[in-house]
Motif scaffolding. Structure first.
Motif, PDB file in Angstrom:
ATOM      1  N   LEU B 167       0.730  -1.108   0.001  1.00  0.00           N
ATOM      2  CA  LEU B 167       0.033  -0.067   0.179  1.00  0.00           C
ATOM      3  C   LEU B 167       0.450   1.096   0.176  1.00  0.00           C
ATOM      4  O   LEU B 167       0.586   2.453  -0.868  1.00  0.00           O
ATOM      5  CB  LEU B 167      -0.600   0.099   1.507  1.00  0.00           C
ATOM      6  CG  LEU B 167      -1.816   1.001   1.216  1.00  0.00           C
ATOM      7  CD1 LEU B 167      -2.910   1.530   0.207  1.00  0.00           C
ATOM      8  CD2 LEU B 167      -2.849   1.263   2.917  1.00  0.00           C
ATOM      9  N   ALA B 168       1.409   1.159   0.634  1.00  0.00           N
ATOM     10  CA  ALA B 168       2.448   2.204   0.910  1.00  0.00           C
ATOM     11  C   ALA B 168       3.183   2.432  -0.320  1.00  0.00           C
ATOM     12  O   ALA B 168       3.283   3.851  -0.911  1.00  0.00           O
ATOM     13  CB  ALA B 168       3.666   2.403   2.491  1.00  0.00           C
ATOM     14  N   ILE B 169       4.005   1.532  -0.881  1.00  0.00           N
ATOM     15  CA  ILE B 169       4.679   1.620  -2.201  1.00  0.00           C
ATOM     16  C   ILE B 169       3.837   2.415  -3.167  1.00  0.00           C
ATOM     17  O   ILE B 169       4.059   3.576  -3.803  1.00  0.00           O
ATOM     18  CB  ILE B 169       5.896   0.626  -2.751  1.00  0.00           C
ATOM     19  CG1 ILE B 169       6.796   0.224  -1.537  1.00  0.00           C
ATOM     20  CG2 ILE B 169       6.582   0.809  -4.105  1.00  0.00           C
ATOM     21  CD1 ILE B 169       7.432  -0.581  -1.695  1.00  0.00           C
ATOM     22  N   LEU B 170       2.937   1.400  -3.586  1.00  0.00           N
ATOM     23  CA  LEU B 170       2.277   2.053  -4.173  1.00  0.00           C
ATOM     24  C   LEU B 170       1.271   3.510  -3.771  1.00  0.00           C
ATOM     25  O   LEU B 170       1.259   4.282  -5.580  1.00  0.00           O
ATOM     26  CB  LEU B 170       0.762   1.145  -4.900  1.00  0.00           C
ATOM     27  CG  LEU B 170       1.066  -0.049  -5.241  1.00  0.00           C
ATOM     28  CD1 LEU B 170      -0.140  -1.043  -5.491  1.00  0.00           C
ATOM     29  CD2 LEU B 170       1.609   0.061  -6.210  1.00  0.00           C
ATOM     30  N   ALA B 171       1.406   3.805  -3.212  1.00  0.00           N
ATOM     31  CA  ALA B 171       0.959   4.985  -2.752  1.00  0.00           C
ATOM     32  C   ALA B 171       1.349   6.297  -3.322  1.00  0.00           C
ATOM     33  O   ALA B 171       1.652   7.020  -3.785  1.00  0.00           O
ATOM     34  CB  ALA B 171      -0.122   5.565  -1.351  1.00  0.00           C
ATOM     35  N   TRP B 172       3.022   6.063  -2.843  1.00  0.00           N
ATOM     36  CA  TRP B 172       3.684   6.710  -2.856  1.00  0.00           C
ATOM     37  C   TRP B 172       4.298   7.060  -4.525  1.00  0.00           C
ATOM     38  O   TRP B 172       4.443   8.124  -4.733  1.00  0.00           O
ATOM     39  CB  TRP B 172       5.126   6.118  -2.382  1.00  0.00           C
ATOM     40  CG  TRP B 172       6.409   6.873  -3.003  1.00  0.00           C
ATOM     41  CD1 TRP B 172       6.379   7.801  -2.199  1.00  0.00           C
ATOM     42  CD2 TRP B 172       7.015   6.127  -3.112  1.00  0.00           C
ATOM     43  NE1 TRP B 172       7.940   8.659  -2.596  1.00  0.00           N
ATOM     44  CE2 TRP B 172       9.099   7.842  -3.262  1.00  0.00           C
ATOM     45  CE3 TRP B 172       8.420   5.189  -3.573  1.00  0.00           C
ATOM     46  CZ2 TRP B 172       9.968   7.757  -3.476  1.00  0.00           C
ATOM     47  CZ3 TRP B 172       9.691   5.460  -3.256  1.00  0.00           C
ATOM     48  CH2 TRP B 172      11.079   6.341  -3.314  1.00  0.00           C
ATOM     49  N   HIS B 173       4.049   5.726  -5.163  1.00  0.00           N
ATOM     50  CA  HIS B 173       3.760   5.319  -6.850  1.00  0.00           C
ATOM     51  C   HIS B 173       3.240   6.494  -7.015  1.00  0.00           C
ATOM     52  O   HIS B 173       3.177   7.139  -8.521  1.00  0.00           O
ATOM     53  CB  HIS B 173       4.971   3.772  -7.378  1.00  0.00           C
ATOM     54  CG  HIS B 173       4.670   4.014  -8.614  1.00  0.00           C
ATOM     55  ND1 HIS B 173       6.151   4.536  -9.498  1.00  0.00           N
ATOM     56  CD2 HIS B 173       3.666   3.178  -9.801  1.00  0.00           C
ATOM     57  CE1 HIS B 173       6.071   3.965 -10.515  1.00  0.00           C
ATOM     58  NE2 HIS B 173       4.847   3.508 -10.528  1.00  0.00           N
ATOM     59  N   GLY B 174       1.650   6.008  -6.782  1.00  0.00           N
ATOM     60  CA  GLY B 174       1.109   7.099  -7.524  1.00  0.00           C
ATOM     61  C   GLY B 174       0.912   8.949  -7.361  1.00  0.00           C
ATOM     62  O   GLY B 174       0.648   9.298  -8.146  1.00  0.00           O
ATOM     63  N   CYS B 175       1.953   8.849  -6.529  1.00  0.00           N
ATOM     64  CA  CYS B 175       1.613  10.136  -5.800  1.00  0.00           C
ATOM     65  C   CYS B 175       2.536  10.410  -6.972  1.00  0.00           C
ATOM     66  O   CYS B 175       2.375  11.866  -6.848  1.00  0.00           O
ATOM     67  CB  CYS B 175       1.796   9.765  -4.463  1.00  0.00           C
ATOM     68  SG  CYS B 175       2.144  11.755  -3.773  1.00  0.00           S
ATOM     69  N   ASN B 176       3.687  10.095  -6.822  1.00  0.00           N
ATOM     70  CA  ASN B 176       4.585  10.568  -8.439  1.00  0.00           C
ATOM     71  C   ASN B 176       4.259  11.180  -8.828  1.00  0.00           C
ATOM     72  O   ASN B 176       5.047  11.645 -10.052  1.00  0.00           O
ATOM     73  CB  ASN B 176       5.985   9.595  -7.599  1.00  0.00           C
ATOM     74  CG  ASN B 176       6.902   9.312  -6.873  1.00  0.00           C
ATOM     75  OD1 ASN B 176       6.445  10.487  -6.048  1.00  0.00           O
ATOM     76  ND2 ASN B 176       7.384   8.332  -6.478  1.00  0.00           N
ATOM     77  N   TYR B 177       3.329   9.976  -9.717  1.00  0.00           N
ATOM     78  CA  TYR B 177       2.988  10.070 -10.711  1.00  0.00           C
ATOM     79  C   TYR B 177       2.379  11.348 -10.653  1.00  0.00           C
ATOM     80  O   TYR B 177       2.425  11.954 -12.131  1.00  0.00           O
ATOM     81  CB  TYR B 177       2.187   8.901 -11.330  1.00  0.00           C
ATOM     82  CG  TYR B 177       0.973   8.661 -12.718  1.00  0.00           C
ATOM     83  CD1 TYR B 177       2.619   8.080 -13.798  1.00  0.00           C
ATOM     84  CD2 TYR B 177      -0.622   8.652 -12.667  1.00  0.00           C
ATOM     85  CE1 TYR B 177       1.388   8.134 -15.090  1.00  0.00           C
ATOM     86  CE2 TYR B 177      -0.753   8.616 -13.737  1.00  0.00           C
ATOM     87  CZ  TYR B 177      -0.001   8.930 -15.063  1.00  0.00           C
ATOM     88  OH  TYR B 177      -0.454   8.393 -15.976  1.00  0.00           O
ATOM     89  N   LEU B 178       1.689  11.882 -10.207  1.00  0.00           N
ATOM     90  CA  LEU B 178       0.081  12.601  -9.931  1.00  0.00           C
ATOM     91  C   LEU B 178       1.439  14.034 -10.038  1.00  0.00           C
ATOM     92  O   LEU B 178       1.402  14.959 -11.111  1.00  0.00           O
ATOM     93  CB  LEU B 178      -0.507  12.670  -8.955  1.00  0.00           C
ATOM     94  CG  LEU B 178      -1.664  11.929  -9.087  1.00  0.00           C
ATOM     95  CD1 LEU B 178      -2.394  11.844  -7.759  1.00  0.00           C
ATOM     96  CD2 LEU B 178      -2.362  12.221 -10.369  1.00  0.00           C
TER      97      LEU B 178
END
Lengths: 441, 336
Positions: B167-178
């Motif tokens: 969850l943490a990594i994908l949230a971070w990854h999604g945040c970086n995408y945004l």
């Protein structure tokens, strides 16, 4: 207590039949959208562009539901039918991932481009995206039909001494002789459904005196395409597909025709109610010798009845019989509706004949029923086999999944799908209510 | 060929995690990060044209597993029965949330689908990690190759840890995408969240690496046997460092960093598990491995060729589609 195989079958039947309501239209409508955007590219006429945009909105809602209801089916092969997957995965699984790799990527990649790329990419690329979406959905249909065809008529494998099966020929599985006409019949059914949807919506607008130009284009397209398609649904695709059954699946043939006794010069039952317990057809209307002719091209040929086979190899008689008769009956009515429409078009009275527009509008749901009924014939008629002649359905289930779990998840799917169905009607209803946009871009 | 297929599946699932990962992550943060209709529309338009294609990687990977390792597919999917059904319902909820939100112009309608998108994404990200944790930890597979996975069995401390990591990594990854796709106030918020999430990721990566090595003596063995494979954990390390350096600006660098972390972690996990696909906690001889759970050599070869040819095409045109929608999101009439 419910038997495990019964619970699994109910779940698969429910989820696959609900799912199939959507791909029918994505396959069928995708083709018409591709035609419309080709017409737009060729003529520059904005009417085609706005019609394509209108149907693309309905297509998008359909597509989303097709995707989300399709994923569970692939999962169910593993979750509920694990012994089937473990037994045949190396063979029938050949075609399954190809659907993702060759079709879904094409479809989903280009759908984004088609829906949101207009104005962002060159017009030719936008047109190509529309073609890509249509091609993707038609290809996807082939891989699924080929997978099903292998369950109807397994080919391209060898069995070892331990009773396991191994792939012998990839091409034999991919180009299964059963798949060709089955695919043609399936796609023809999808295109015919799309024609009825286009015609039904067009008739709705004409009856309301709204969007006249769009509505006339739609009704005319529907009648011309619908007449051709309703005829090809019967011949050659339907006729040739049933030759598969004649050749490879005699029990299915006897059940769907309600033929209990082997007969030389077997009659064709137009209507009648099967009484499986006593092995007879109640209140039948029969055409003498005609079944023999349809099956073998000879009025005096012998057709094997159900009495030739032990009762434990019979498919469920009533369901298979009625599904087949509903499909054929509706198919005949479709031909009549479209012939009538063509006659009115020829007499230039099509757009004024309100009684006919009512018929065309109300006919909209029936091709869906005919398509679903066709699949019931194919799948229920294959019983008791999961892989015809190789694996019984009862031997394909997951032994480590309890009946209670399957019932629970089936109820869950019922709830989720009820909500999805209502949302679909609401949203598509709104798009139809709003109608095609008069030029905005 | 068995080994080739193992790594093909690893690559497919890694690609899925990288691609669908950013839209899952963006969804998981949707409610807290994006405020107001306009910001939420920007988030949805950032993933709208591509999320569906990203999800196909999972479907294709599933299909490939049927043909290459049918016994693993049969055992894993039936064993994780209820958990997978929940994932399916969440995938449905999330998919319709994205597509239906913009269909009706009404505040409550949008609020409902925003919540559906967020909760669905968040739980899927969590559950994928829980599943992976259980695969690494091993399952009570019996002699016939099957197991029954109740929630009591699947929700153990180790798998919950890997779930949180996911969850943490994908949230971070999604945040970086945004960060790559947005600008203005939303960009600034994404940068702040990305810096915060970086810390969570570091803590969880360290914790779960330690926990994995403590699972059993065999866990790090493959890295000793094949020292070259240490590039996988090294990639994670580089990604984490890159993420630290790019936490304030260099939005593209941040996205590349989280991509590297995901690739590094999943390939490390695959290396740790190899040659097992599903390990048995009852008896190592019940393990489902690349050798005893595969289909016949001819089936492996034929399907590999058929799928690779298709995948080359997929990579070409999905690159084109991603290029077309590259750059910052601009709200237009057509869109979500």
């Amino acid at each position: 207590m419910i038997e495990a195989v019964f619970a699994d079958r109910i779940q698969f039947a429910f989820t696959v039949m609900f799912h199939y309501l959507f791909p029918i239209l994505t396959m069928g409508l995708g083709f018409f959208i591709a035609v419309l955007s080709t017409m737009h590219l060729a003529t520059g006429d904005q009417r085609y562009a706005s019609a394509a945009r209108f149907w693309a909105r309905i297509f998008a809602i359909n597509f989303a539901l097709g995707v989300v209801t399709g994923i569970p089916l692939e999962f169910e092969f593993g979750t509920n039918w694990s012994r089937f997957s473990a037994f045949g995965g190396g063979v029938f699984g050949q075609t399954l991932p190809l659907e993702g790799v060759y079709a879904f990527f094409l479809e989903s990649g280009f759908l984004g481009l088609f829906l949101f790329g207009e104005g962002r990419v060159p017009r030719v690329v936008h047109w190509l995206a529309g073609i890509g979406v249509s091609l993707g959905s038609l290809l996807s249909g082939y891989f699924i039909v080929a997978t099903d065809a292998w369950m109807q008529h397994p080919v391209g494998y060898i069995a070892d001494s331990a009773g396991r099966i191994h792939l012998k020929s990839f091409w034999a599985v991919l180009l299964n002789p059963y798949a060709g006409w089955q695919y043609a019949h399936t796609i023809n059914g999808a295109l015919l459904t799309a024609a009825f949807v286009i015609g039904g919506v067009g008739a709705f607008y004409l009856l309301l005196n709204r969007h006249q130009e769009f509505a006339r284009l739609s009704v005319q397209t529907a009648v011309v395409a619908g007449l051709i398609l309703s005829l090809t649904q019967l011949f050659p695709t339907g006729d040739m597909d049933s030759h598969n059954v004649v050749q490879y699946q005699p029990t299915k043939l006897a059940t769907m025709e309600g033929l209990f006794e082997t007969a030389k010069g077997a009659p064709l039952a137009i209507i009648g109610m099967p009484d499986a317990q006593h092995g007879r057809l109640l209140d039948p209307v029969l055409v003498p010798d005609f079944l023999s002719f349809l099956a073998y091209g000879d009025f005096h040929a012998t057709v094997s009845g159900l009495n030739t086979y032990p009762q434990n190899l019979w498919p469920p008689v009533e369901l298979t019989y009625y599904a087949y008769h509903i499909m054929v009956g509706l198919g005949t009515i479709f031909i009549a509706i479209m012939l009538l429409g063509m006659f009115l078009l020829w007499r230039r009275r099509l757009f004024q004949s309100r009684w006919y527009l009512w018929i065309l509008m109300l006919a909209l749901p029936f091709p869906y029923i005919a398509n679903e009924a066709g699949w019931v014939v194919a799948e229920v008629g294959r019983q008791p086999w999961l892989i015809y002649g190789l694996l019984k359905t009862a031997q394909g289930t997951s032994a480590n999944v309890a009946v209670g779990e399957t019932v629970f998840t089936t109820l869950g799917f019922a709830g989720v799908y009820l909500m999805l169905g209502l949302l679909f009607l609401l949203l598509v209803g709104r798009v139809i209510h709003q109608g095609p946009q008069e030029e905005t871009v | 060929m068995n080994i080739v297929w193992f790594w093909t599946l690893a690559v497919m699932l890694t690609a899925y995690a990288v691609l669908d990962g950013y839209d899952l992550g963006a969804g998981a943060l949707h409610l807290c990060l994006a405020r107001g209709n306009e910001e939420r529309r920007i988030v949805l338009n950032a993933i709208g044209p591509v999320w569906n294609g990203n999800e196909v990687w999972l479907i294709a990977a599933g299909g490939m597993m049927v043909v290459s390792f049918p016994k693993v597919y049969a055992s894993g999917f039936s064993g994780f029965y209820l958990a997978l059904m929940v994932v399916l319902w969440l995938l449905i909820l999330r998919g319709v949330s994205i597509e239906f939100r913009g269909q009706i112009d009404h505040d409550l309608w949008r609020a409902f689908w925003d919540a559906g998108f967020c909760v669905g994404s968040l739980l899927i990200a969590l559950l994928l990690g829980v599943a992976l944790g259980n695969v690494l930890r091993g399952l009570p597979i019996t002699a016939n190759g099957y197991f029954q996975g109740t929630f009591a069995l699947l929700l153990n401390p180790y798998s919950i840890l890997t779930g949180l990591l996911s969850l943490a990594i994908l949230a971070w990854h999604g945040c970086n995408y945004l960060r790559v796709k947005t600008d203005g106030a939303l960009l600034q918020k994404a940068q702040r969240w990305s810096a915060r999430l970086w810390w969570a990721v570091v803590v969880l990566v360290v914790a779960s690496t330690a926990a994995t090595l403590l699972l059993g003596p065999g866990m790090g063995q493959n890295f000793r046997l094949y020292p070259l494979s240490l590039v996988f954990p090294l990639l994670t390390l580089i990604g984490l460092m890159g993420g630290f350096l790019c936490r304030r600006n260099h939005d593209r660098g941040a996205f590349r960093s989280s991509t590297a972390v995901i690739i590094g972690l999943l390939t490390s996990a695959a290396m740790t598990a190899f040659p097992n696909l599903l390990a048995s906690t009852l008896d190592p001889s019940y393990n489902l491995t690349v050798y005893n759970a595969s289909s016949s050599p001819h089936a492996l070869l034929a399907s590999f060729i058929a799928n690779i040819v298709g995948m080359i095409g997929v990579i070409v045109y999905s690159t084109y589609v991603h290029r077309t929608f590259a750059g910052k999101v601009q709200l237009r009439d057509h869109g979500y």
